[in-house]
Design a protein around this motif. Structure first.
Motif, PDB file in Angstrom:
ATOM      1  N   PHE A  31       4.639 -15.627 -38.118  1.00  0.00           N
ATOM      2  CA  PHE A  31       3.140 -15.470 -38.730  1.00  0.00           C
ATOM      3  C   PHE A  31       3.758 -16.488 -39.755  1.00  0.00           C
ATOM      4  CE2 PHE A  31       0.653 -13.459 -41.666  1.00  0.00           C
ATOM      5  CZ  PHE A  31      -0.607 -14.088 -40.881  1.00  0.00           C
ATOM      6  N   GLN A  32       4.999 -16.136 -40.973  1.00  0.00           N
ATOM      7  CA  GLN A  32       5.396 -16.657 -41.730  1.00  0.00           C
ATOM      8  C   GLN A  32       5.382 -18.190 -41.860  1.00  0.00           C
ATOM      9  OE1 GLN A  32       6.172 -14.708 -44.788  1.00  0.00           O
ATOM     10  NE2 GLN A  32       5.892 -13.300 -44.410  1.00  0.00           N
ATOM     11  N   ARG A  33       4.942 -18.522 -40.681  1.00  0.00           N
ATOM     12  CA  ARG A  33       5.711 -20.320 -40.810  1.00  0.00           C
ATOM     13  C   ARG A  33       4.279 -20.699 -40.996  1.00  0.00           C
ATOM     14  NH1 ARG A  33       3.669 -23.905 -36.572  1.00  0.00           N
ATOM     15  NH2 ARG A  33       1.429 -22.122 -35.624  1.00  0.00           N
ATOM     16  N   LEU A  34       2.825 -19.761 -40.935  1.00  0.00           N
ATOM     17  CA  LEU A  34       1.678 -20.066 -41.379  1.00  0.00           C
ATOM     18  C   LEU A  34       1.738 -20.413 -43.175  1.00  0.00           C
ATOM     19  CD1 LEU A  34      -0.822 -17.585 -39.415  1.00  0.00           C
ATOM     20  CD2 LEU A  34      -0.065 -20.361 -39.391  1.00  0.00           C
ATOM     21  N   ASP A  95      -5.183 -17.843 -35.015  1.00  0.00           N
ATOM     22  CA  ASP A  95      -5.044 -19.184 -35.521  1.00  0.00           C
ATOM     23  C   ASP A  95      -3.368 -19.638 -35.254  1.00  0.00           C
ATOM     24  OD1 ASP A  95      -7.670 -20.524 -34.862  1.00  0.00           O
ATOM     25  OD2 ASP A  95      -7.886 -20.482 -37.500  1.00  0.00           O
ATOM     26  N   ILE A  96      -2.659 -19.236 -34.518  1.00  0.00           N
ATOM     27  CA  ILE A  96      -1.493 -19.055 -34.556  1.00  0.00           C
ATOM     28  C   ILE A  96      -0.793 -19.829 -34.128  1.00  0.00           C
ATOM     29  CG2 ILE A  96      -0.710 -17.144 -33.435  1.00  0.00           C
ATOM     30  CD1 ILE A  96       1.446 -16.430 -35.197  1.00  0.00           C
ATOM     31  N   GLY A  97      -1.377 -20.521 -33.467  1.00  0.00           N
ATOM     32  CA  GLY A  97      -0.942 -21.690 -32.585  1.00  0.00           C
ATOM     33  C   GLY A  97      -1.211 -23.537 -33.572  1.00  0.00           C
ATOM     34  N   SER A 113      -5.036 -26.953 -26.631  1.00  0.00           N
ATOM     35  CA  SER A 113      -5.309 -26.636 -27.281  1.00  0.00           C
ATOM     36  C   SER A 113      -4.024 -25.928 -28.247  1.00  0.00           C
ATOM     37  CB  SER A 113      -6.909 -26.225 -27.286  1.00  0.00           C
ATOM     38  OG  SER A 113      -6.553 -25.099 -26.384  1.00  0.00           O
ATOM     39  N   HIS A 114      -4.616 -25.746 -29.895  1.00  0.00           N
ATOM     40  CA  HIS A 114      -4.340 -24.619 -30.709  1.00  0.00           C
ATOM     41  C   HIS A 114      -4.614 -22.868 -30.080  1.00  0.00           C
ATOM     42  CE1 HIS A 114      -7.953 -24.603 -32.650  1.00  0.00           C
ATOM     43  NE2 HIS A 114      -7.773 -23.140 -33.309  1.00  0.00           N
ATOM     44  N   GLU A 115      -5.601 -23.132 -29.110  1.00  0.00           N
ATOM     45  CA  GLU A 115      -5.735 -21.981 -28.391  1.00  0.00           C
ATOM     46  C   GLU A 115      -4.968 -21.485 -27.785  1.00  0.00           C
ATOM     47  OE1 GLU A 115      -8.546 -23.803 -28.788  1.00  0.00           O
ATOM     48  OE2 GLU A 115     -10.402 -23.098 -30.012  1.00  0.00           O
ATOM     49  N   MET A 120       0.131 -18.258 -25.973  1.00  0.00           N
ATOM     50  CA  MET A 120       1.037 -18.158 -25.830  1.00  0.00           C
ATOM     51  C   MET A 120       2.497 -17.617 -26.688  1.00  0.00           C
ATOM     52  SD  MET A 120       2.825 -21.595 -23.810  1.00  0.00           S
ATOM     53  CE  MET A 120       1.933 -23.069 -24.965  1.00  0.00           C
ATOM     54  N   ILE A 121       2.280 -18.133 -28.224  1.00  0.00           N
ATOM     55  CA  ILE A 121       2.707 -17.275 -28.884  1.00  0.00           C
ATOM     56  C   ILE A 121       2.622 -15.567 -28.698  1.00  0.00           C
ATOM     57  CG2 ILE A 121       2.719 -16.750 -31.242  1.00  0.00           C
ATOM     58  CD1 ILE A 121       3.027 -20.133 -31.786  1.00  0.00           C
ATOM     59  N   MET A 122       1.354 -15.172 -28.445  1.00  0.00           N
ATOM     60  CA  MET A 122       1.091 -13.952 -28.344  1.00  0.00           C
ATOM     61  C   MET A 122       1.985 -13.526 -27.195  1.00  0.00           C
ATOM     62  SD  MET A 122      -2.996 -13.910 -28.915  1.00  0.00           S
ATOM     63  CE  MET A 122      -3.892 -14.726 -29.990  1.00  0.00           C
TER      64      MET A 122
END
Lengths: 408, 408, 408, 408
Positions: A31-34, A95-97, A113-115, A120-122
């Protein structure tokens, strides 16, 4: 729900962060990456204040989730603390992707896609947090048994849109895009498990739809912003082209890896490290890439990089209908003068199209609940007609001095 | 003065850019570089909205210069178009010499102040623009024959401060720091060639002084911001230390050059290319440096880099008086546990001090013009006492788990 | 132009008042009277902040006039100081003929429009100021040789509308009604002596038109506001009816005079004192009238007065088509229960209609100036269709307990 | 708590009105009366936007009460729904005893304070609502067993002050007076049953204290506002003087009753109708009184009334020390010229004093809770010294042309 921390947010004043899952997700490196991915990519070339990040947007959307639940509960809708947390987490992670420059480079670095990456991240986080994200993921996927949660996450009037319109109009200074998010939240109601808007909120929804349209043409698809994005895309295309032909380029390692070979969903599934590698990427990798390519011997690379770095953006013209002739003429003139191959010029003088669907009454509608308890789609109630079809605009884009060459 | 362009600014609404010199300066690569230097460095770790840049601040300060001249002319003070342009240019360029992370890394990359570099850049631009900056430079240096211009550029109530307080409070969301810039501009007057404030503006000035103090403690010297800045400084110190001992480090070329040897004013004067090299640096070089050092074998480098990248910031405590004993105790505990040398620990557990002068009534005062035409320093008129002396705060800074170690 | 005074305006920040004519007009008793006439009448029953006055609006519109002239001059349009002053005066006086509760009671106290009274007052002031208002009056009447001035005063995008939308949305808190007045002013241009909008301002104009529509339905024609206004009108109708039949009523003298006999334009022309008498009226005369009639023996008077004073407003329902049957039914039920004559009930249970023309492309259009110098009406350029025809809404209005009676 | 209604408030966005007691209190005629009593009396002569009412302020303070309870509950402080409602009711009614022009005419119409009348009204309402206000009244009187509620209602950092500073600065446009009400609410905590502020909120409190001081000198005690208020007071004094000597004056009945004889607390207790009579008074009675006295034969009455109506306000000068000589001189000059008695002149040329206590560290302090759980008074922690003593300013006030007379 107890709060652990308060964050100053110039848009909403203060945002309280609940302790537990929500706080822990925000602290997580993924999340910090955002923090390093801008919300509206290259728009800051036109609106210098628009440097806000997906980190800020995600926290803002989470805040609206908490507000929405609180307002609905005050109206007698039963929503448990666990459901509130799940919705808040979904907004945090929706939107974390996104990768560097979000939409502009979507499908350029990886082939999904980013979704899908978000999901996958979730799942990855859910394992790490021992299943704490089960409901959150169900809501995000539309599989939770109470379907209005899905509508709050993704629909034509979702918390994502409320936050990004509020936030983008704030940081760009385009006051026309302001939405009455607080009023709209107060107008939310749940009817037969579906999200509806109370009748007296109809003008706020109308305003919301108009604000969104304005933001599209004034910010997201602003000619100059579009030009910058297309320049970046052409640069990346050129890089991939050169890498494919075996050229060595000064790129940062993870960026190099993703640009030199295609990455599909299967690749992500087969190799868990891919996700970590992807999460190393952010806007900064692209920024320094631009700096490093300014002096490169490949004319296309150096020309576009310099143009972007020093904001000598290409001219972008919307056309009536496609115009391949104009394209051809410009390329001929430039070829004669610049000593470039046709292939090189295809990265510098090009056409394309953009589209925007204002409102889609086919898929999911915004529904209005009348005082008498009847539900009607907003498209049937508005004084003006919503555009159901995508508005398509064709454009041609080229360095400004091409025209000079033409008429000198 | 005719305007060539309008920029949306969320702080002031719209900023009109005059054609000619001002427009051309903004287009210049040296000025465009400021797009990549954040105004308040690492403050975004605490205030996520605070990503605004020196580019934006400089244009804002230029805007206030145009407003100030217009208001003074309406009051009958004669100011020519040339003088207006010179003042506007001075505000545009007053901070152009700042490097990556501005104040935090000042004197760490080169051995001269950002003001001196600003002046060198102005001289360079003046040559390029054939002397068009003569008056601007004279004003900036305080050598212009009408001395109130210098006060607008640099004094205890200058346009720089008006803009940065307005802008920083806007983007951080710290509303306590808002200043009534418009009211203050309307209260400006020139008396005997000196800048004064009309009597009825005295409360606005009081508010301005208080707002500035609050912003210092709540933003610029916020404990967490300070901690992040000190961590960055220690990281750079460590890098320079390792480079000196011959270690090779993955730094971008220009950054490597400046960190591996000292650069003095003489170096700049003897080698004109130094200025160009310096102007290649911006925040992005530091950002990717952090990313690249996260996995470095040197424990100090990797520990600080990771901590900064993922926002695991050190704890910073203000102390009453210096406290070398506490420092010693923390280092001892950490040394035992972490297997580090004392020398390594000096980069991770350290003390320091910060100070802030609220108002300096010794050097230059803010003067108030009474309705009867008398001029008095504000320090004699305020109901409360301004602090003339620097307020010094000592602190100690260390990784959070040191305390855990101590009490486990 | 030199400024004599600065006024704090929460909408624009500060308003500078030029010395000379403008300052003197504001000081004049005729203008000071506007302090006691609310801008949006009874809207404060719904929006408690909406107590702002025509005094404030007139000064705001004057401020926009000064800004507009300054912006146009910066674009090279020659506008003299005298013309600026004349336009500013016209904005100051454009609504000076309004009486108590403005539109609600227009034609109820006198038989001529507020515009005609405004003009009579202007002529009166012009004499008093020895012809200083000659150009101002010419502009207001559309007789000045440069016709764009008239468009700034009265057209579909005039300074009046810009100020009232900005001001009314500010004080009501209906943020949907905000207009980007500053951006719109920056987009103004004069082409062939006609006011036009630069192409890039088209979205701001679209937003302006939408904002105006929203304000109509959400504020000016809000059901509850409309109900209160209609109640006041019926009360005045009843008063006139009773006065005509010779009843004595506790009214303040000037109000009594105007309500007990018709006053036509001829009356004003024949008797100069009429204008002075009229200028003695303001909202306060109506407010205390309400208080004084609360205990009156006439049932209609006391019922409506009490209902207005304590905000027990009638229910107002918009109907599809006229519905005389419903009206009849309600009256029958009430008559049976309340022991009132049909004639009395006609003041308490009544129907009516309201209409609003969104945009009139027949009379005067808003014109857009393209970058290529072509001028086109906005109705031809917008993505959505402007409503050219008046939208008419029929309604029925009655005391809330009528329905209770009906269904008990 | 369920909500019945939403009100647009330009200060806070939206205010939700809980159903039940709170909604019913707002509907009550005693509360509706506050619609006609301006919050800051005659300040609109200087700040034309400042027409907001005690109705609006009371609802705003009620809103802050709901927010404060919600925030404290999120921090784990147990507050029942009944306590929340009681506090909200207390804020709604805390100023309900104010009469026309609030502070300016306090003790001029009746001989008891507005707080005592507020309490009488609360008791009256409590009977009407069958004891529903028991806890509310106990809190208001400081007799409720949890004493922090009293501090929220009345202390040096109470919800009353938070709302009036926020509201008054909003409507006047004096942005210097803005307070970070939301941040301050978030910093509230209860410690040993006493209200305290969390340590990190200290700068917000400092800002709050400064904002309050500024508002005092810039709005509440602004020279021109003070002058208008003193003129009104002298007018009322003159009226009472003339009534006492048997003169008949055109006053509205209830106003006449209160001005022609003294009304004490005993009178209210002995005669319940007195309270109803008092509640018939509002600003409008005074406004029309001014209009009606403009032509009166008593020179003092007509002179002051005209001066107030058309805003020809007296000059008010702050003096160093009392200055009876100046007063005497002015009166002599005026007496010679105007043919007035000394007694008449005492109403037109007079002296007085105003005082303001910035912060009273003797009675009740604002306490700060450190992270270590220690409580200290803010006066011991601030960098600057709070003024404990009342700041007294002497002034002299007189018609502007007196000076002209003196020097002609």
């Amino acid at each position: 729900m107890r709060y652990k921390k308060i964050i100053n947010d110039p848009v909403y004043g203060f945002i309280s962060i609940p302790e537990g899952l929500i706080f822990d997700l925000i602290e997580h490196p993924f999340f910090q990456r955002l923090r390093y991915i801008k919300q509206v990519g290259l728009s800051h070339y036109v609106y210098p204040g628009a440097l806000h990040t997906r980190f800020h947007h995600a926290i803002g959307a989470m805040h609206l989730a908490l507000r929405a639940c609180s307002i609905l509960r005050n109206k007698g809708i039963e929503i448990s603390d666990e459901e509130t947390e799940a919705l808040a987490a979904a907004m945090l992670l929706h939107d974390i992707g996104h990768g560097p420059f979000s939409h502009a480079l979507e499908f350029k670095l990886v082939s999904i896609s980013h979704e899908e990456i978000s999901l996958m991240i979730m799942h990855h986080l859910n394992e790490e947090f021992n299943g704490a994200l089960d409901s959150c993921i169900a809501m995000y996927r539309g599989e939770y048994h109470r379907k209005f949660f899905r509508q709050l996450i993704r629909s034509q009037l979702d918390l994502d849109r409320l936050d990004y319109l509020a936030r983008d109009s704030f940081f760009t200074g385009v006051t026309e895009g302001q939405v009455s998010y607080d009023r709209i939240l107060h107008m939310l109601q749940v009817h037969n498990d579906a999200l509806v808007i109370e009748e007296k909120g109809i003008y706020s929804i109308e305003k919301f739809l108009i604000a969104r349209r304005l933001m599209y043409w004034q910010v997201y698809l602003h000619k100059t912003v579009l030009s910058a994005e297309q320049m970046l895309i052409k640069l990346v295309d050129r890089i991939k082209f050169l890498l494919k032909s075996g050229e060595a380029l000064p790129l940062r390692p993870f960026l190099h890896a993703f640009l030199s070979s295609e990455t599909t969903k299967t690749d992500f599934l087969n190799n868990p490290n891919k996700l970590f590698d992807y999460c190393h990427l952010d806007d900064q990798d692209i920024h320094v890439m631009l700096k490093d390519l300014c002096g490169h011997s490949d004319k296309v690379l150096s020309f576009i990089s310099q143009s972007l770095k020093y904001r000598k953006l290409f001219k972008l013209e919307f056309l009536h209908g496609e115009n391949q002739e104009l394209l051809k003429k410009y390329r001929e003139v430039a070829q004669a003068e610049w000593n470039m191959t046709e292939e090189e010029l295809s990265f510098l003088i090009f056409s394309g199209k953009e589209s925007n669907i204002e409102y889609n009454s086919n898929t999911d509608e915004i529904f209005i609940l009348s005082k008498k308890g009847e539900v009607e789609p907003i498209s049937a109630l508005l004084d003006f007609k919503l555009k159901n079809k995508a508005l398509i605009k064709n454009y041609i884009c080229y360095p400004k001095n091409v025209v000079t060459l033409l008429y000198q």
